[in-house]
Scaffold this motif. Structure first.
Motif, PDB file in Angstrom:
ATOM      1  N   ALA A  64       0.827  -1.213   0.000  1.00  0.00           N
ATOM      2  CA  ALA A  64       0.000   0.000   0.000  1.00  0.00           C
ATOM      3  C   ALA A  64       0.859   1.259   0.000  1.00  0.00           C
ATOM      4  O   ALA A  64       1.950   1.290   0.586  1.00  0.00           O
ATOM      5  CB  ALA A  64      -0.928  -0.002   1.209  1.00  0.00           C
ATOM      6  N   GLU A  65       0.353   2.289  -0.654  1.00  0.00           N
ATOM      7  CA  GLU A  65       1.031   3.574  -0.679  1.00  0.00           C
ATOM      8  C   GLU A  65      -0.003   4.661  -0.932  1.00  0.00           C
ATOM      9  O   GLU A  65      -1.144   4.392  -1.314  1.00  0.00           O
ATOM     10  CB  GLU A  65       2.109   3.593  -1.758  1.00  0.00           C
ATOM     11  N   GLY A  66       0.382   5.899  -0.693  1.00  0.00           N
ATOM     12  CA  GLY A  66      -0.553   7.003  -0.882  1.00  0.00           C
ATOM     13  C   GLY A  66       0.075   8.324  -0.473  1.00  0.00           C
ATOM     14  O   GLY A  66       1.309   8.452  -0.421  1.00  0.00           O
ATOM     15  N   ILE A  67      -0.777   9.300  -0.189  1.00  0.00           N
ATOM     16  CA  ILE A  67      -0.346  10.634   0.225  1.00  0.00           C
ATOM     17  C   ILE A  67      -0.858  10.887   1.635  1.00  0.00           C
ATOM     18  O   ILE A  67      -2.037  10.641   1.939  1.00  0.00           O
ATOM     19  CB  ILE A  67      -0.882  11.725  -0.730  1.00  0.00           C
ATOM     20  N   LEU A  68       0.019  11.381   2.520  1.00  0.00           N
ATOM     21  CA  LEU A  68      -0.373  11.638   3.897  1.00  0.00           C
ATOM     22  C   LEU A  68      -1.411  12.762   3.966  1.00  0.00           C
ATOM     23  O   LEU A  68      -1.343  13.742   3.216  1.00  0.00           O
ATOM     24  CB  LEU A  68       0.840  12.024   4.743  1.00  0.00           C
ATOM     25  N   PRO A  69      -2.397  12.635   4.897  1.00  0.00           N
ATOM     26  CA  PRO A  69      -3.437  13.661   4.998  1.00  0.00           C
ATOM     27  C   PRO A  69      -2.922  14.933   5.651  1.00  0.00           C
ATOM     28  O   PRO A  69      -1.881  14.955   6.310  1.00  0.00           O
ATOM     29  CB  PRO A  69      -4.485  12.987   5.890  1.00  0.00           C
ATOM     30  N   ALA A  70      -3.704  15.999   5.468  1.00  0.00           N
ATOM     31  CA  ALA A  70      -3.481  17.216   6.249  1.00  0.00           C
ATOM     32  C   ALA A  70      -3.731  16.909   7.716  1.00  0.00           C
ATOM     33  O   ALA A  70      -4.494  16.003   8.064  1.00  0.00           O
ATOM     34  CB  ALA A  70      -4.425  18.321   5.766  1.00  0.00           C
ATOM     35  N   ILE A  71      -3.083  17.674   8.589  1.00  0.00           N
ATOM     36  CA  ILE A  71      -3.245  17.509  10.032  1.00  0.00           C
ATOM     37  C   ILE A  71      -3.922  18.762  10.589  1.00  0.00           C
ATOM     38  O   ILE A  71      -3.513  19.891  10.293  1.00  0.00           O
ATOM     39  CB  ILE A  71      -1.894  17.281  10.732  1.00  0.00           C
TER      40      ILE A  71
END
Length: 618
Positions: free
Chosen positions: A257-264
């Protein structure tokens, strides 16, 4: 790094270790009179078997236990004790308990009696089945009328009770092994506790459709029992696994799995905005992508709160979201127009608005009448008209439970949102960390309902911000580990930092647009107050982790597979210097980690209790 309990948990009060009971292949942990982690051949069969008493706000009594006797023999155990709960006024409830364990199962009996009568929302047994390995698995349910039905544990989270009128439930924890749990003394039903982020299916006594609270009559004994029977059809030569918890090193490997980290995000209540303005240097250093500000006209919030929000937004370089708890005392059109006028007067224009009727913050349990509320389509249409040009989102200001039970019409919404809280039903360290297991099921269930709609979670904190299941959150001036408490000592210790990193790891595959795990100041904040592990005015350990997550927001991530996710969680972030692996030790002991599968020359790690670490692969 120290193992001082105060630095780990924000309190010097240490949980007592359980007593390990064994009977041949069977083992169970006895803690506070109840059984946890019931294993057969080292495999968890039941997560817990407990006799619980709830008050009128669904708080759980902590009974006084006396006359405890434990007889541990080579192939059996026997436990007896008396428990007493003190209710309102002079009401008391006395419970006599007897637990017998053998190699093929156990029996747990209880008799409760009150001389004066006793008010309660629930009194009796609670059986927890673990979710990992059982979600979607076959199960057989015997009903009180004798009917036997073959079915499955829910996979996608069931909003209502999957099984009712239960007398017994049988599942297979291992190939060739059946575990029957038989329930006597009352009518039982099951709820999918993943709704509340508990990592269990809960079978409990007394159907929720019956009135509550109710009274146990004076002098009337209430007798119940639960028996667990193990049927093992495997060959006798099968070796029994030693009961206990592994101390082997945890290994890490790359996942797919891979992706883009969310805003915090960081949440701000009107009562905390002034303190947040005074902590502007911390806000500037953290650089959160989102500020979430809460606005509740029913609580007296008005134009002054919005002016404070505008002052805060002026200092913030990122986006701002306004949570609106709409009173719904007049029409949605009139109320949203009034709020829009106040926003204009205050000079506050957020980037997005999350709007929900105020009454939807309260739970509507099975059998209860839904509170009066305008249709959500009308609420959302009024919001679009009043707040033109601003993203409008919906969902729940409370928890996934309420979103699952009242599914919002999302066609014209820009995003869906809900919160979670890990201390709704239990507040011990193990139960809190186990809630991480339920988070992927929650996000997968939201995706099953709402597809690829932009999705946000939070504010989600260890202490409870609001109580949908009672009249209030529970005051906790002594800073105990307490369910539904408005403050939690672990929020100030390293425990919260490890929990936060693992929380993000648990929801990565959901593709969130924003995750909010804390406030800036106050009891849900990242800045330490007096008498805390961190120095007053500095960042709590949670703050250090939040700062790290803010820094990495929007970067590519890649999954790291832990050989034991109950002890270690990890994922990798792509940085200018290469992949950086973020790790969290979820235990109160030191932990050896073998990461060679990530990089052949990477050295073994030894993490301190609840340590959050970052290692760059070169």
């Amino acid at each position: 790094m120290t193992d001082d309990p105060f630095l780990l948990f924000g309190t010097r009060e240490v949980e007592q270790p359980p007593v390990r009971l064994t009977a041949g292949r069977l083992s169970a942990d006895l803690l506070d009179g109840n059984l946890r982690t019931i294993r057969y051949d080292g495999v968890e069969v039941l997560r817990a078997l407990a006799y619980l008493v709830r008050d009128r706000d669904w708080g759980t009594y902590s009974p006084t236990i006396t006359d405890l006797s434990i007889d541990q023999r080579a192939d059996a155990f026997d436990v007896r004790y008396t428990a007493q709960c003190k209710g309102a006024g002079s009401e008391t409830l006395r419970i006599a308990v007897h637990i017998e364990g053998r190699g093929d199962g156990l029996v747990y009996r209880a008799e409760a009696v009150s001389p004066e009568g006793f008010e309660t929302n629930r009194c009796g047994f609670c059986v927890l089945h673990p979710i990992l390995g059982l979600a979607g698995a076959p199960v057989t349910v015997e009903h009180v009328d004798g009917q036997v039905v073959g079915t499955h544990f829910p996979d996608v989270i069931e909003p209502w009770q999957p099984f009712k009128n239960m007398r017994a439930i049988t599942h297979r924890p291992l190939p060739g092994v059946a575990a029957e749990c038989r329930l006597e003394g009352d009518v039982f039903e099951m709820e999918d506790q993943r709704n509340w982020s508990d990592a269990s299916y809960k079978t409990y006594v007394r159907p929720l459709a019956l009135p509550w609270p109710y009274r146990i009559p004076a002098g009337s004994p209430q007798r119940q029992s639960v028996s667990l029977r193990i049927s093992d059809s495997r060959t006798a030569s099968t070796e029994a696994a030693a009961p206990g918890d592994s101390a082997d090193p945890v290994t890490l490997a790359w996942g797919e799995a891979e992706g883009i980290l969310p805003a915090i995000g960081l949440v701000m209540a009107p009562e905390e905005v002034r303190a947040s303005l005074d902590a502007a240097e911390h806000l500037a250093a953290l650089k959160p992508q989102e500020l979430i500000v809460s606005f509740d006209p029913g609580a007296g919030h008005g134009v002054e709160a919005l002016r404070d929000f505008a002052s805060l937004a002026a200092l913030h370089k990122g986006r701002t979201l306004l949570e609106i708890a709409l009173p719904c005392l007049s029409t949605p059109e009139a109320e949203t127009r009034a709020i829009a006028a106040q926003m204009a007067e205050a000079g506050f224009r957020p980037d997005a608005i999350l709007i929900s009727p105020s009454v939807d913050r309260q739970s509507t349990p099975p059998g209860s009448a839904w509170p009066a509320c305008p249709p959500l389509d009308e609420v959302y249409a009024a919001a679009h008209a009043a707040f033109a040009g601003i993203r409008i989102g919906g969902g729940m200001l409370s928890y996934f439970t309420e979103l699952n039970r009242k599914r919002v019409p999302a066609e014209n919404l820009a995003f869906i949102s809900h919160c979670t809280c890990p201390i709704v039903h239990a507040a011990d360290d193990l139960s809190v960390m186990q809630t991480l297991e339920a988070l992927p099921f929650i996000t997968r269930s939201v995706r099953a309902i709402y597809g690829d709609k932009p999705y946000r979670i939070g504010p989600s904190t260890i202490p409870m911000r609001q109580n949908p299941y009672g009249s209030r959150t529970m005051p906790n001036p002594g800073l105990k580990r307490m369910a539904m408490a408005d403050r939690d000592p672990r929020h100030t210790g390293r425990f919260a930092a490890a929990f936060a990193l693992a929380y993000l790891q648990s929801v990565l595959e959901a593709g969130l647009e924003c995750l909010t795990l804390s406030a800036l100041t106050g009891p849900f904040g990242v800045i330490a107050g007096r008498d805390e592990p961190a120095a007053e005015g500095t960042l709590r350990p949670l703050g250090e982790t939040v700062a790290q997550l803010c820094h990495h927001a929007g970067k590519p991530w890649r999954a790291c597979i832990s050989s034991d996710p109950t002890r270690l969680r990890a994922f990798a972030v792509e940085t200018a210097d290469g992949w950086q692996v973020l790790l969290a030790n979820l235990t109160a002991g030191r932990l050896d980690v073998s990461p060679e599968a990530l990089a052949p020359d990477m050295r073994k790690l030894n993490l301190a209790p609840y340590e959050v670490a970052a290692v760059t692969l070169r």
